[in-house]
Design a protein around this motif. Sequence first.
Motif, mmCIF file in Angstrom:
data_model
loop_
_atom_site.group_PDB
_atom_site.id
_atom_site.type_symbol
_atom_site.label_atom_id
_atom_site.label_comp_id
_atom_site.label_asym_id
_atom_site.label_seq_id
_atom_site.Cartn_x
_atom_site.Cartn_y
_atom_site.Cartn_z
ATOM 1 N N ASN A 180 0.798 -1.219 0.000
ATOM 2 C CA ASN A 180 0.000 0.000 0.000
ATOM 3 C C ASN A 180 0.832 1.270 0.000
ATOM 4 O O ASN A 180 0.460 2.263 0.631
ATOM 5 N N TYR A 182 2.520 3.869 -2.735
ATOM 6 C CA TYR A 182 2.629 4.204 -4.149
ATOM 7 C C TYR A 182 3.761 5.203 -4.322
ATOM 8 O O TYR A 182 4.041 6.023 -3.444
ATOM 9 N N PRO A 238 -4.158 3.804 -7.683
ATOM 10 C CA PRO A 238 -5.299 3.617 -8.581
ATOM 11 C C PRO A 238 -6.341 4.700 -8.323
ATOM 12 O O PRO A 238 -6.463 5.203 -7.209
ATOM 13 N N GLU B 130 -13.492 3.202 -3.260
ATOM 14 C CA GLU B 130 -12.074 3.559 -3.236
ATOM 15 C C GLU B 130 -11.266 2.330 -3.660
ATOM 16 O O GLU B 130 -11.399 1.258 -3.064
ATOM 17 N N PRO B 131 -10.416 2.452 -4.708
ATOM 18 C CA PRO B 131 -9.789 1.253 -5.279
ATOM 19 C C PRO B 131 -8.852 0.520 -4.314
ATOM 20 O O PRO B 131 -8.721 -0.693 -4.395
ATOM 21 N N THR B 132 -8.200 1.232 -3.395
ATOM 22 C CA THR B 132 -7.206 0.581 -2.542
ATOM 23 C C THR B 132 -7.814 0.012 -1.268
ATOM 24 O O THR B 132 -7.606 -1.150 -0.930
ATOM 25 N N ILE B 133 -8.554 0.842 -0.548
ATOM 26 C CA ILE B 133 -9.036 0.426 0.763
ATOM 27 C C ILE B 133 -10.545 0.263 0.811
ATOM 28 O O ILE B 133 -11.118 0.009 1.859
#
Lengths: 427, 292
Positions: A180, A182, A238, B130-133
């Motif tokens: 996590n 970037y 993303p 939300e794409p990550t979390i």
Amino acid sequence: MKRRLIVLFMAITVVFGVTAQTKSIRVLLANHPYAEVLKPLIAEYEAKTGVKVNVESYDENQLTQKLTTEFATKSSTVDVFMTRPLQEGKLFYRNGWYENLTPYINNAKKTPANYNFADYSKSAVDAVTYAKAVYTIPLVTEWQVLYYRTDLFKQAGLNPPATFDELIAAAKKLHNPEKNIYGIVSRGQRGAAVTQFSTYLYNFGGDFLKDGKAVIDTPEAIEAFKFYGKMLKEYGPPGVTNMSWAQGQALFQAGQVAMWTDASVFLGNLKDPTKSQVADKVGVALMPAGPKGNHPFIVVSWGMAVSKQSKNKDLAYDFLMWATSKDLAIKAMIDKGITMARNSVWTDANILAKFDQQLANTAVKMGPIGTPYDRPLMTAVGEARDAIGDVIVLAIDTGGTGDIATAAKNAAKKVNELLDAAGELGK
Amino acid sequence: MLESSFVDRHVKVLFPLPAVVFVALMMVFPVFYTFTISFTNWNLTSGLPPRFVGFKTYLSILQEPRFWAALVRTFYFTAFAVSVETLLGMIWALILNREFLGKNLVKMSLLLPMVSTPVAIGIAWTLFYEPTIGLANWVLRSTGLNPLKWIADKQLVIPSLVIVDIWQWTPMMALIMLAGLAGLSVEPYESAKVDGANGIQIFWRITLPMVSPVILTAVVLRSIDALKTYDIIYAMTNGGPGFSSETLNIYAYNLSFNYFRLGHASVVLFFLFVVVLILSYLVARLRQKLEE
């Protein structure tokens, strides 16, 4: 009958009594750190002058909309307002919504002797000058910087990148989506992205306008679009095409990005331990140079103005003098780390000692190399930003491999149409 | 005495008067005013006062690719959302039309999405997406599927917004249809049972035809609302990424409040108004025919 007369008489005395008693002005502020400095002190100003100050605060875009709606319908009761010279300055000036401040500034009775208008640099005053008259007092200066995570850089044995090549190398090395983290984030949201893309554009040798015509479809500009798109697609989080400064800031505060390129104003929020999980690991550096040198934007992001439709212009100007005074500029520098537009605050060793050293260093280096705008200087800047921003979104979505040339050409055509409609084409 | 007889004599006028005045001021006047502005070239960035230009503003809007894209998108969003909502709403209504334990609790919880603030819904769903979390990708990952970019993907943004619309408005469809089902007379069902019809036959031959005027009403109401959807899209994507979720309403908003082209914005809004008007008229006619 007699009773009615008495009631009428009482009503009249009440109405006149109230107006005679409290003079008031209406002030519209942005949700900006400087407004946070100002608001708690307004009670002091009221006590000193006896003028009631009615304050309202809005997000930057809502503020523009609110002001435009009130001014365009000629029903405004706004006296003083915060304004963005590069975003709405031309629009407001052309429509006659700003009061001309030059006669006030030259009037020793209205401008206090210790105000020192000469304290503002020529480039700052130029940004708020139309037809040789000043319409806005410059308030805050902002320039683009590179925020980076000192701990991650140290672990990887990296120094803050000085060139775009080093920037990509660092982003690549630190990009670790599994954990996590970037590599880099910068704005990707249509219109909002344009200002933070501008330094990349300049450093590739491109520009927005030249001789009153759009030049965002030149080979240099296309290179810049491709570079920015590839960088954010490969090493960005993303969903970057929905991100403006708020999302970038949140990611950095949550410790999920190694680098962030955006305006200098956000340093305070990144270093605030109540808002940021990485408050003690924030570094700030000058933007890296591109193939055509280093020309980051440095702009007067906010100013304060008096409304032409105000019915209390002298009261409004008095408030303006207080709100943009040197004392408050010093307070804002020290308390909130806001980069104020007055020259004197940048030469005072006592103030600088309490200011972030790294940011102060970038400020010194910015002086000779800065570009004084971060968006096309035109009246229809909102629509032009959206047109250019659409090319940025395409570049990010395709990682710079899409048909950027055609998209840039269409955007340039659109910008030229807008310049033409406002009578600015070729000027 | 005189006064009261005045009221008595004019009850027919006086009682509806406040409502009429309100509608005139708040609805008729703005529509009329928008119509007037749509024939001007009012553009604050020109620095000139508005001028009457006839249909010129209309013609120039028709040449904007963003207008056509927004028009298609508006219908795509509406058709997608309303068709799914109708289907799901019908299923919900059929379920709720039976007696079961905790029915009132289910009914009540169905109301919750409808009474929530749209902007709050938008923020919550933005977090889901939300794409990550986000929750949505967590669900995909934990079921072994590939995560998506949802509202950050130009192709997926409209379907993602449709999902939010479905979540919010299916309950309304269900409740309207439930009211329709509850109002049906029992005789046809009794005779169908005597004749030995099964459940599927009863639904297609009796329930659906009898309840169809109600379904149609629900579809019209929802379509009109869906065509005008603004708050959720504004809160979640503001028309992005790029312009990929810009519907007519968002486009008109951008034209007026970000680009200050008030003439053009009025044309777009008037266009949307006419679309809604035509749709309502067509469906009203269809409904008449169905009832005959």
